[in-house]
Motif scaffolding. Structure first.
Motif, PDB file in Angstrom:
ATOM      1  N   UNK A  83     109.111  13.449  37.566  1.00 13.31           N
ATOM      2  CA  UNK A  83     109.673  12.759  36.607  1.00 13.31           C
ATOM      3  C   UNK A  83     109.278  11.231  36.711  1.00 13.31           C
ATOM      4  N   UNK A  84     108.534  10.512  35.969  1.00 13.38           N
ATOM      5  CA  UNK A  84     107.953   9.297  35.868  1.00 13.38           C
ATOM      6  C   UNK A  84     108.761   8.394  34.853  1.00 13.38           C
ATOM      7  N   UNK A  85     109.332   7.110  35.350  1.00 11.67           N
ATOM      8  CA  UNK A  85     109.222   6.101  34.311  1.00 11.67           C
ATOM      9  C   UNK A  85     108.766   5.239  34.332  1.00 11.67           C
ATOM     10  N   UNK A  86     107.762   4.509  33.460  1.00  9.10           N
ATOM     11  CA  UNK A  86     106.746   3.479  33.746  1.00  9.10           C
ATOM     12  C   UNK A  86     107.189   2.238  32.898  1.00  9.10           C
ATOM     13  N   UNK A  87     107.629   1.565  33.670  1.00  8.58           N
ATOM     14  CA  UNK A  87     107.996   0.029  33.037  1.00  8.58           C
ATOM     15  C   UNK A  87     106.827  -0.793  33.049  1.00  8.58           C
ATOM     16  N   UNK A  88     106.225  -0.949  31.533  1.00 10.68           N
ATOM     17  CA  UNK A  88     104.966  -1.412  31.319  1.00 10.68           C
ATOM     18  C   UNK A  88     105.142  -2.953  31.244  1.00 10.68           C
ATOM     19  N   UNK A  89     104.855  -3.816  32.326  1.00 15.37           N
ATOM     20  CA  UNK A  89     105.056  -5.120  32.317  1.00 15.37           C
ATOM     21  C   UNK A  89     103.618  -5.883  31.791  1.00 15.37           C
ATOM     22  N   UNK A  90     102.500  -5.319  32.305  1.00 13.86           N
ATOM     23  CA  UNK A  90     101.239  -5.761  32.290  1.00 13.86           C
ATOM     24  C   UNK A  90     100.787  -5.441  30.612  1.00 13.86           C
ATOM     25  N   UNK A  91      99.951  -6.383  30.113  1.00 12.85           N
ATOM     26  CA  UNK A  91      99.284  -6.205  28.909  1.00 12.85           C
ATOM     27  C   UNK A  91      98.045  -5.132  29.043  1.00 12.85           C
ATOM     28  N   UNK A  92      97.738  -4.395  28.020  1.00 15.23           N
ATOM     29  CA  UNK A  92      96.817  -3.402  28.027  1.00 15.23           C
ATOM     30  C   UNK A  92      95.316  -3.981  27.793  1.00 15.23           C
ATOM     31  N   UNK A  93      94.374  -3.554  28.246  1.00 13.18           N
ATOM     32  CA  UNK A  93      93.116  -4.117  28.060  1.00 13.18           C
ATOM     33  C   UNK A  93      92.952  -5.578  28.527  1.00 13.18           C
ATOM     34  N   UNK A 153      88.065 -10.679  55.356  1.00 16.96           N
ATOM     35  CA  UNK A 153      88.868 -11.526  55.956  1.00 16.96           C
ATOM     36  C   UNK A 153      89.626 -12.180  54.880  1.00 16.96           C
ATOM     37  N   UNK A 154      91.018 -11.641  54.729  1.00 14.52           N
ATOM     38  CA  UNK A 154      92.107 -12.179  53.909  1.00 14.52           C
ATOM     39  C   UNK A 154      92.809 -13.570  54.220  1.00 14.52           C
ATOM     40  N   UNK A 155      92.299 -14.628  53.933  1.00 14.13           N
ATOM     41  CA  UNK A 155      92.729 -16.043  54.257  1.00 14.13           C
ATOM     42  C   UNK A 155      93.415 -16.538  53.123  1.00 14.13           C
ATOM     43  N   UNK A 156      93.694 -15.607  52.083  1.00 15.97           N
ATOM     44  CA  UNK A 156      94.493 -16.091  50.660  1.00 15.97           C
ATOM     45  C   UNK A 156      95.876 -15.209  50.567  1.00 15.97           C
ATOM     46  N   UNK A 157      96.190 -14.334  51.456  1.00 17.94           N
ATOM     47  CA  UNK A 157      97.406 -13.907  51.348  1.00 17.94           C
ATOM     48  C   UNK A 157      98.665 -14.965  51.270  1.00 17.94           C
ATOM     49  N   UNK A 158      99.458 -14.755  50.216  1.00 16.72           N
ATOM     50  CA  UNK A 158     100.595 -15.715  50.133  1.00 16.72           C
ATOM     51  C   UNK A 158     100.210 -16.810  49.065  1.00 16.72           C
ATOM     52  N   UNK A 159      99.027 -16.802  48.317  1.00 22.23           N
ATOM     53  CA  UNK A 159      98.539 -17.846  47.622  1.00 22.23           C
ATOM     54  C   UNK A 159      99.270 -17.846  46.379  1.00 22.23           C
ATOM     55  N   UNK A 160     100.035 -18.990  45.902  1.00 19.51           N
ATOM     56  CA  UNK A 160     100.438 -18.768  44.505  1.00 19.51           C
ATOM     57  C   UNK A 160      99.617 -18.476  43.465  1.00 19.51           C
ATOM     58  N   UNK A 161     100.092 -17.993  42.654  1.00 18.14           N
ATOM     59  CA  UNK A 161      98.923 -17.323  41.344  1.00 18.14           C
ATOM     60  C   UNK A 161      99.668 -17.430  40.072  1.00 18.14           C
ATOM     61  N   UNK A 162      99.037 -17.643  39.031  1.00 25.52           N
ATOM     62  CA  UNK A 162      99.491 -17.662  37.679  1.00 25.52           C
ATOM     63  C   UNK A 162      98.563 -16.897  36.727  1.00 25.52           C
ATOM     64  N   UNK A 163      99.053 -15.705  36.096  1.00 26.76           N
ATOM     65  CA  UNK A 163      98.376 -15.076  35.190  1.00 26.76           C
ATOM     66  C   UNK A 163      98.441 -15.485  33.777  1.00 26.76           C
ATOM     67  N   UNK A 164      97.667 -15.580  33.103  1.00 27.26           N
ATOM     68  CA  UNK A 164      97.740 -16.031  31.695  1.00 27.26           C
ATOM     69  C   UNK A 164      96.811 -15.325  30.637  1.00 27.26           C
ATOM     70  N   UNK A 165      97.408 -14.618  29.588  1.00 29.58           N
ATOM     71  CA  UNK A 165      96.861 -13.914  28.759  1.00 29.58           C
ATOM     72  C   UNK A 165      97.039 -14.124  27.229  1.00 29.58           C
ATOM     73  N   UNK A 166      96.222 -14.329  26.208  1.00 29.07           N
ATOM     74  CA  UNK A 166      96.332 -15.026  25.055  1.00 29.07           C
ATOM     75  C   UNK A 166      97.018 -14.019  24.101  1.00 29.07           C
ATOM     76  N   UNK A 167      97.403 -12.591  24.717  1.00 32.45           N
ATOM     77  CA  UNK A 167      97.995 -11.554  23.871  1.00 32.45           C
ATOM     78  C   UNK A 167      96.802 -11.212  22.978  1.00 32.45           C
ATOM     79  N   UNK A 168      95.679 -10.743  23.564  1.00 30.20           N
ATOM     80  CA  UNK A 168      94.588 -10.179  22.783  1.00 30.20           C
ATOM     81  C   UNK A 168      93.940  -9.005  23.717  1.00 30.20           C
ATOM     82  N   UNK A 169      93.778  -7.905  23.127  1.00 27.76           N
ATOM     83  CA  UNK A 169      93.180  -7.058  24.005  1.00 27.76           C
ATOM     84  C   UNK A 169      91.576  -6.805  24.037  1.00 27.76           C
ATOM     85  N   UNK A 170      91.204  -6.900  25.058  1.00 26.30           N
ATOM     86  CA  UNK A 170      89.716  -6.867  25.090  1.00 26.30           C
ATOM     87  C   UNK A 170      89.021  -5.705  25.722  1.00 26.30           C
ATOM     88  N   UNK A 171      88.758  -4.692  25.005  1.00 27.80           N
ATOM     89  CA  UNK A 171      88.341  -3.417  25.698  1.00 27.80           C
ATOM     90  C   UNK A 171      86.937  -3.630  26.536  1.00 27.80           C
TER      91      UNK A 171
END
Length: 270
Positions: A83-93, A153-171
């Protein structure tokens, strides 16, 4: 016992489209990276498989029982239902591999509750090109359709990142169709940081032709003190990388005031 797994948001620090293959897919070279934030799957043993979707973007899943989580469940043999509960926090498409990330998290849950079959990699690849990378959610170079993974070689582990989406799905399909079909060359060599800085996203212009708001997001991010900003995947989510969490958080607050309708998420690269 209940298990919980984060379906880590996937971003493409570089995405080079090389050619269209005879099977209709495109030959890709990409640098996969993952943010320590995303959807959340909770699971426990049950008599039969089931899925409940909650969270901000749950309503955007047209057919919860036909999505990648249920397809992943069906692809993995088990003696007991889950039994799965999916908390959908990421926008679709959104270019974040949300469905693939969810499927990858489901594979990890099945691995913890039971075990994975020996051919789990092939089963993951059949679900989608991003699923094998999302299963381990570790920075890697992807080739072919994205399923052929190589370490970097992952020399970016721990890099702060900001994700931004205009709330428009793009297939994804229309973006690939709008791509100009010009092969601009493969990924550069080097560490993850070097590849990210010297690479590009060949789908950016095609995505902007479909969703002009992407250009506005990138323009705003360029003024936030980041050392890199780009569109992820086929859009419309864009990301910005910072030298410090304080810089990132100030940028996020500025965007909340300046563009309150945009979706955003903060985190660190894994």
């Amino acid at each position: 016992m209940t298990f919980a797994e984060t379906a880590y948001a996937k971003i493409n620090l570089a995405l080079h489209v090389r050619r269209r293959r005879e099977d209709g897919y495109h030959e890709l070279e990409t640098l996969f990276a993952f943010v320590d934030n995303g959807d959340v799957l909770s699971a426990h043993g049950a008599e039969r498989d089931s899925l409940e979707t909650v969270g901000e973007f749950a309503a955007n899943i047209d057919n919860p029982f036909g999505n990648l989580v249920m397809r992943a469940l069906a692809a993995l043999p088990r003696e007991q239902g889950i039994a799965i509960t999916l908390e959908k926090n990421l926008p679709v498409a959104a270019g974040l591999g949300g469905g693939s990330a969810d499927a990858g998290a489901l594979f990890r849950i099945v691995e913890a509750l039971h075990s994975l079959p020996d051919d789990w990699e092939a089963r993951a690849a059949r679900l989608g090109a991003d699923v094998p990378a999302c299963l381990r959610s570790e920075m890697a170079i992807g080739r072919g359709t994205g399923t052929d993974l190589e370490p970097v070689k992952n020399d970016l582990a721990g890099t702060p990142v900001l994700l931004v989406n205009p709330r428009i799905g793009v297939p994804t399909g229309p973006v690939f169709k709008a791509w100009d079909s010009e092969d601009r060359g493969g990924l550069p060599d080097g560490t993850a940081r070097q590849i990210a800085l010297a690479g590009r996203n060949d789908l950016r212009d095609a995505a902007i032709s479909i969703c002009p708001q992407i250009a506005g997001v990138l323009s705003v991010l360029s003024e936030t003190g980041c050392w890199m900003h780009e569109m992820s995947g086929s859009g419309a989510t864009c990301f910005a990388l910072y030298d410090s969490a304080d810089q990132r958080d100030k940028a996020a607050e500025m965007l909340r005031v300046q563009e309150p309708d945009w979706w955003q998420m903060v985190g660190l690269l894994r």
